[in-house]
Design an enzyme around this catalytic site. Structure first.
Site, PDB file in Angstrom:
ATOM      1  N   SER A 419       0.813  -1.212   0.000  1.00  0.00           N
ATOM      2  CA  SER A 419       0.000   0.000   0.000  1.00  0.00           C
ATOM      3  C   SER A 419       0.847   1.263   0.000  1.00  0.00           C
ATOM      4  O   SER A 419       0.300   2.349  -0.113  1.00  0.00           O
ATOM      5  CB  SER A 419      -0.956   0.003   1.191  1.00  0.00           C
ATOM      6  OG  SER A 419      -0.300  -0.377   2.356  1.00  0.00           O
ATOM      7  N   HIS A 440      -2.835  -2.553  -6.334  1.00  0.00           N
ATOM      8  CA  HIS A 440      -3.185  -2.116  -4.986  1.00  0.00           C
ATOM      9  C   HIS A 440      -4.694  -2.092  -4.781  1.00  0.00           C
ATOM     10  O   HIS A 440      -5.377  -1.158  -5.203  1.00  0.00           O
ATOM     11  CB  HIS A 440      -2.566  -0.736  -4.720  1.00  0.00           C
ATOM     12  CG  HIS A 440      -2.845  -0.224  -3.351  1.00  0.00           C
ATOM     13  ND1 HIS A 440      -3.018   1.107  -3.059  1.00  0.00           N
ATOM     14  CD2 HIS A 440      -3.015  -0.878  -2.172  1.00  0.00           C
ATOM     15  CE1 HIS A 440      -3.273   1.239  -1.768  1.00  0.00           C
ATOM     16  NE2 HIS A 440      -3.276   0.054  -1.222  1.00  0.00           N
ATOM     17  N   GLU A 452      -5.433   0.450  -7.695  1.00  0.00           N
ATOM     18  CA  GLU A 452      -4.355   1.256  -8.279  1.00  0.00           C
ATOM     19  C   GLU A 452      -3.380   0.320  -8.998  1.00  0.00           C
ATOM     20  O   GLU A 452      -2.950  -0.692  -8.432  1.00  0.00           O
ATOM     21  CB  GLU A 452      -3.612   2.034  -7.178  1.00  0.00           C
ATOM     22  CG  GLU A 452      -4.399   3.217  -6.667  1.00  0.00           C
ATOM     23  CD  GLU A 452      -3.677   3.992  -5.562  1.00  0.00           C
ATOM     24  OE1 GLU A 452      -3.863   5.214  -5.478  1.00  0.00           O
ATOM     25  OE2 GLU A 452      -2.930   3.373  -4.774  1.00  0.00           O
ATOM     26  N   ASN A 490      -3.799   6.829  -0.958  1.00  0.00           N
ATOM     27  CA  ASN A 490      -3.336   6.933   0.429  1.00  0.00           C
ATOM     28  C   ASN A 490      -2.560   8.223   0.669  1.00  0.00           C
ATOM     29  O   ASN A 490      -2.633   8.805   1.744  1.00  0.00           O
ATOM     30  CB  ASN A 490      -2.452   5.739   0.793  1.00  0.00           C
ATOM     31  CG  ASN A 490      -3.295   4.507   1.072  1.00  0.00           C
ATOM     32  OD1 ASN A 490      -4.508   4.614   1.270  1.00  0.00           O
ATOM     33  ND2 ASN A 490      -2.675   3.348   1.072  1.00  0.00           N
TER      34      ASN A 490
HETATM   35  P1  NAI Z   1      -1.938  -9.302   7.216  1.00  0.00           P
HETATM   36  O1  NAI Z   1      -0.956  -9.181   8.301  1.00  0.00           O
HETATM   37  O2  NAI Z   1      -3.396  -9.422   7.535  1.00  0.00           O
HETATM   38  O3  NAI Z   1      -1.574 -10.568   6.335  1.00  0.00           O
HETATM   39  C1  NAI Z   1      -0.304 -10.857   5.882  1.00  0.00           C
HETATM   40  C2  NAI Z   1      -0.228 -12.363   5.722  1.00  0.00           C
HETATM   41  O4  NAI Z   1       0.960 -12.658   5.015  1.00  0.00           O
HETATM   42  C3  NAI Z   1      -0.154 -13.112   7.055  1.00  0.00           C
HETATM   43  O5  NAI Z   1      -1.172 -14.095   7.095  1.00  0.00           O
HETATM   44  C4  NAI Z   1       1.226 -13.746   7.024  1.00  0.00           C
HETATM   45  O6  NAI Z   1       1.259 -15.022   7.646  1.00  0.00           O
HETATM   46  C5  NAI Z   1       1.504 -13.853   5.557  1.00  0.00           C
HETATM   47  N1  NAI Z   1       2.922 -13.904   5.222  1.00  0.00           N
HETATM   48  C6  NAI Z   1       3.914 -13.115   5.671  1.00  0.00           C
HETATM   49  N2  NAI Z   1       5.075 -13.484   5.135  1.00  0.00           N
HETATM   50  C7  NAI Z   1       4.816 -14.530   4.309  1.00  0.00           C
HETATM   51  C8  NAI Z   1       5.601 -15.332   3.454  1.00  0.00           C
HETATM   52  N3  NAI Z   1       6.923 -15.147   3.334  1.00  0.00           N
HETATM   53  N4  NAI Z   1       4.999 -16.313   2.772  1.00  0.00           N
HETATM   54  C9  NAI Z   1       3.680 -16.515   2.882  1.00  0.00           C
HETATM   55  N5  NAI Z   1       2.876 -15.774   3.667  1.00  0.00           N
HETATM   56  C10 NAI Z   1       3.450 -14.791   4.369  1.00  0.00           C
HETATM   57  O7  NAI Z   1      -1.679  -8.084   6.224  1.00  0.00           O
HETATM   58  P2  NAI Z   1      -2.653  -7.328   5.243  1.00  0.00           P
HETATM   59  O8  NAI Z   1      -3.333  -6.246   5.964  1.00  0.00           O
HETATM   60  O9  NAI Z   1      -3.473  -8.312   4.506  1.00  0.00           O
HETATM   61  O10 NAI Z   1      -1.639  -6.634   4.242  1.00  0.00           O
HETATM   62  C11 NAI Z   1      -0.969  -7.364   3.242  1.00  0.00           C
HETATM   63  C12 NAI Z   1      -0.426  -6.395   2.206  1.00  0.00           C
HETATM   64  O11 NAI Z   1      -1.495  -5.656   1.659  1.00  0.00           O
HETATM   65  C13 NAI Z   1       0.558  -5.376   2.765  1.00  0.00           C
HETATM   66  O12 NAI Z   1       1.516  -5.116   1.784  1.00  0.00           O
HETATM   67  C14 NAI Z   1      -0.321  -4.150   2.988  1.00  0.00           C
HETATM   68  O13 NAI Z   1       0.381  -2.946   2.932  1.00  0.00           O
HETATM   69  C15 NAI Z   1      -1.269  -4.266   1.831  1.00  0.00           C
HETATM   70  N6  NAI Z   1      -2.551  -3.594   1.989  1.00  0.00           N
HETATM   71  C16 NAI Z   1      -3.247  -3.654   3.174  1.00  0.00           C
HETATM   72  C17 NAI Z   1      -4.458  -3.018   3.302  1.00  0.00           C
HETATM   73  C18 NAI Z   1      -5.260  -3.116   4.540  1.00  0.00           C
HETATM   74  O14 NAI Z   1      -6.192  -2.305   4.716  1.00  0.00           O
HETATM   75  N7  NAI Z   1      -4.983  -4.055   5.416  1.00  0.00           N
HETATM   76  C19 NAI Z   1      -5.028  -2.244   2.172  1.00  0.00           C
HETATM   77  C20 NAI Z   1      -4.266  -2.325   0.972  1.00  0.00           C
HETATM   78  C21 NAI Z   1      -3.061  -2.960   0.906  1.00  0.00           C
END
Ligand code: NAI
Length: 684
Positions: A419, A440, A452, A490
């Site tokens: 993000s 995104h 995005e 953002n």
């Molecule tokens: P989250 O913490 O809910 O999920 C991340 C997941 O990735 C976890 O389940 C973790 O176990 C897994 N993970 C981490 N390293 C790993 C690896 N090497 N191999 C496999 N799985 C792995 O995070 P979230 O919120 O879903 O964010 C994920 C991405 O999306 C980030 O880059 C964030 O910036 C982006 N994002 C998040 C938003 C939000 O509102 N939460 C909105 C838009 C983008």
């Protein structure tokens, strides 16, 4: 109009039963819309068919995507005066009146889109037959464009299905499928494609008495009942939109309340009401937003890219929901995380989504079959596109890319859902940096329209084009942006959210801040939005942006996160949450200068928007407006932040910023970009 341009949109055939089949196939267009020219031609056909006095008339469309999508909105934008608007509306009304006056049975045979003027045309027929499939959508969504039905739609629908059902459909602008339309009495027959023509023919041959609504439905239009119902409708509408910002639904209620017992008067009132609305700022801006949406829908259209296998890495909030959405849209998806336990909750959420969207057990089961848990990453090898949604940490992401790239197919795309991290910080580990692109999505994935498309310096044009086409296949709106910190949405949202935090830490109650923003027209106040997104996520994005833009992060935000108050997900942030809803203490607005609060919030947002235009984060101002309307819900009736700036005037707004800078410090320093928005005449 000369002869050469006539007879281009319709053709007729007459069958052995002497039934005329009038086919609508708008020349040079993929979709049938009722332009002035098409209406005039339809009129000539109706008059000619009347003189032939056939057994009946069936109107149908030769376009694959549907019956009629509505009036020609492009024409609306050329309307200069109320008189011109009235001329167009009177034409539509006259044609449909002539159709309604035909003495032989008339049938509208409906498939796909049947919206606005399309539904109004069908209502002027004696019977309606609709195809039974999810792609068939009927409705009168004019309020979404800041107007209401004008070709007799409200005049004919209210007696047909009753005031309550009719007004609900028109006031919400929602669309319904054939079955729902049958249930409320909008259509007479519904069936599969192969039965449609015979159903239409039978209606003509049998000529059953036209549908008569139930007693209760008839009563709902009664003169004594209307004032009471009108009050209820106004209350319901007020919950979603104020009269000041969205006058159309209120105008429609007024027309119905005053004239529902007199069709002729009601028709004229309908026409006069729209002629007034169509020239108003709201309608003009909503029509602009409609075209912005069309513009985004057109991106990637010409690119022939049909991925089959999608692999998602990271089954958290975003990855889990992205995987589910891809499976819902028909892709084969494998979903990877560090362990099966981490994938399980995502599968449960997916099941819930499929149940809600697909309803049918067989369809739910096959969507679940398309979504494979895959904690070992077996799907990487066959994936056409890999979507990475792991932790927002550049080093962790780079290390993952290093591992997976050797397993990827030649030509496979690597898309990151980061993000805020510029792509250039992520490509270091890749042999083929040109295959990395940002995709995104916003949270919640199933609701947010915008995606995005982040173009890194090394991203190939081909890859960016392909992911735009993919985004459209996901029924989402792609917005190409450059790979600068926070990208577009953002980056513009964050100063606004931070100003809300500053206001709150100065002692302004959260509910007052939110009220100031919703009064401006934002769908949700910034404090509630921050709580909903998650304060940890806000802080993280704010930190990345602060690093690049030398901005300050309010201590209050850091403290809340340090104390574990993350917002909705932890049950407490700025607000306390009960059953997923913010508990807003009742506070009086008395003593608070809402205008000042709105000003501080919005000026920071507008200043950042100007900065993004100057840095060309998006190609033009229109795309910026589209991004903010579809990515944040920025007051659509204002047409987007840049449009709003031009409406108010860049010069006075910059002056306002200077005053705020003087009072509150450097965070309000006007961006140099304002300069180029201000013309020598002092206006924009
Ligand atoms: P989250 O913490 O809910 O999920 C991340 C997941 O990735 C976890 O389940 C973790 O176990 C897994 N993970 C981490 N390293 C790993 C690896 N090497 N191999 C496999 N799985 C792995 O995070 P979230 O919120 O879903 O964010 C994920 C991405 O999306 C980030 O880059 C964030 O910036 C982006 N994002 C998040 C938003 C939000 O509102 N939460 C909105 C838009 C983008």
């Amino acid at each position: 109009m000369d002869e050469a341009t006539t007879q281009t949109h319709f053709r007729t055939e007459t069958d052995d039963d002497n039934i005329v089949w009038l086919h609508f196939d708008k020349a040079g267009a993929g979709t049938n819309v009722l332009s002035t020219e098409a209406l005039q031609e339809l009129d000539r056909h109706i008059q000619e068919i009347r003189t032939r006095n056939p057994r009946g008339l069936v109107i149908l469309s030769d376009k694959q995507n549907g019956f009629i999508a509505g009036a020609d909105i492009e024409e609306f934008t050329r309307i200069q005066s109320e008189a011109q608007a009235l001329e167009l509306i009177h034409l539509g009304q006259a044609v449909f009146n002539r159709l309604a006056d035909l003495t032989f049975p008339t049938v509208a045979l409906i498939h796909g889109f049947c919206l606005g003027g399309g539904t109004e045309l069908s209502l002027a027929c004696r019977y309606r037959v609709a195809r039974d499939d999810p792609g068939t959508r009927l409705g009168l969504p004019e309020v979404r464009l800041g107007i209401h039905p004008g070709f007799g739609g409200s005049v004919r629908l209210t007696p047909l299905v009753g005031g309550i059902k009719a007004m609900d459909l028109m006031l919400t602008g929602r669309t319904i499928d054939g079955r729902q339309a049958k249930r409320i009495g909008l259509v007479d027959r519904v069936g599969p494609e192969r039965h449609l023509r015979s159903a239409a023919r039978r209606l003509v041959l049998d000529a059953p008495p036209p549908r008569r609504p139930a007693l209760l439905d008839r009563l709902s239009n009664h003169a004594l009942v209307r004032p009471l119902l009108a009050r209820v409708f106004r209350k319901q509408v007020a919950r979603r939109a104020s009269r000041q910002h969205y006058p159309a639904p209120y105008a429609l209620i007024d027309v119905w309340q005053k004239h529902a017992n007199d069709p002729e008067r009601m028709l004229e009132a309908e026409a006069q009401s729209i002629a007034g609305l169509i020239k108003g700022v709201t309608a003009r801006n909503l029509i602009r937003v409609f075209f912005l949406q069309e513009q985004l829908k057109g991106l990637g259209k010409e690119i022939d890219y049909k991925p089959q296998y999608v692999h998602v890495i990271g089954a958290g909030t975003m990855g889990g929901d992205i995987a589910a959405w891809c499976a819902f849209r028909g892709f084969h998806v494998s979903l990877q995380d560090q362990s099966p336990e981490r994938i399980a909750p995502a599968l449960q959420r997916a099941h819930k989504l499929f149940r809600r969207k697909l309803k049918h057990p067989r369809k739910i089961a096959s969507a679940m079959d398309r979504l494979m848990p895959d904690h070992r990453g077996a799907g990487i090898e066959r994936a056409d596109i890999i979507i990475e949604a792991i932790f927002e940490d550049a080093e962790v992401k780079r290390s993952l890319y290093r591992d997976i790239e050797p397993q990827m197919k030649v030509g496979a795309i690597l898309a990151t859902n980061t993000s805020s991290i510029p792509l250039e910080e992520l490509t270091g580990a890749l042999q083929h940096p040109e295959r990395l692109v940002g995709l995104h999505f916003f949270n919640p994935v199933a609701l947010m329209q915008l995606v995005e498309i982040v173009n890194g310096r090394e991203t190939s044009i081909e890859v960016a084009g392909k992911v735009m086409a993919f985004t459209r296949q996901l029924d989402r709106l792609p917005l190409p942006v450059t790979s600068t910190p926070g990208f577009l949405v953002n980056r513009i949202l964050m100063p606004y959210l931070m100003e809300a935090v500053v206001l709150e830490s100065e002692g302004t109650p959260a509910a007052i801040i939110d009220r100031a923003a919703t009064d401006f027209g934002m769908p949700m106040g910034p404090v509630e939005l921050a709580d909903t997104v998650g304060l940890d996520i806000c802080l993280h994005v704010a930190e990345i942006l602060a690093e690049h833009f030398n901005a300050e992060i309010p201590e209050r935000l850091k403290k809340l996160v340090a104390d574990g108050h993350l917002g909705k997900k932890s049950g407490r942030g700025f607000y306390t949450f009960k059953k997923g809803k913010a508990v807003k203490p009742r506070v009086s607005t008395r003593g608070w200068n809402l205008e000042d609060i709105t000003n501080r919030l919005m000026m920071r947002m507008l200043n950042e928007a100007v900065s993004c235009v100057r840095e060309q984060v998006v190609a033009n101002e229109e795309l910026l407006d589209a991004g903010l309307v579809f990515g944040t819900g920025f007051a659509p009736f204002r047409g987007g932040p840049m449009h709003h700036i031009h409406a108010i005037g860049a010069a006075p707004l910059r002056k306002e910023l200077e005053t705020l800078e003087h009072l509150r410090g450097k965070r309000f320093t006007p961006d140099p970009g304002w300069e180029s928005l201000i013309t020598p005449e002092g206006d924009t």
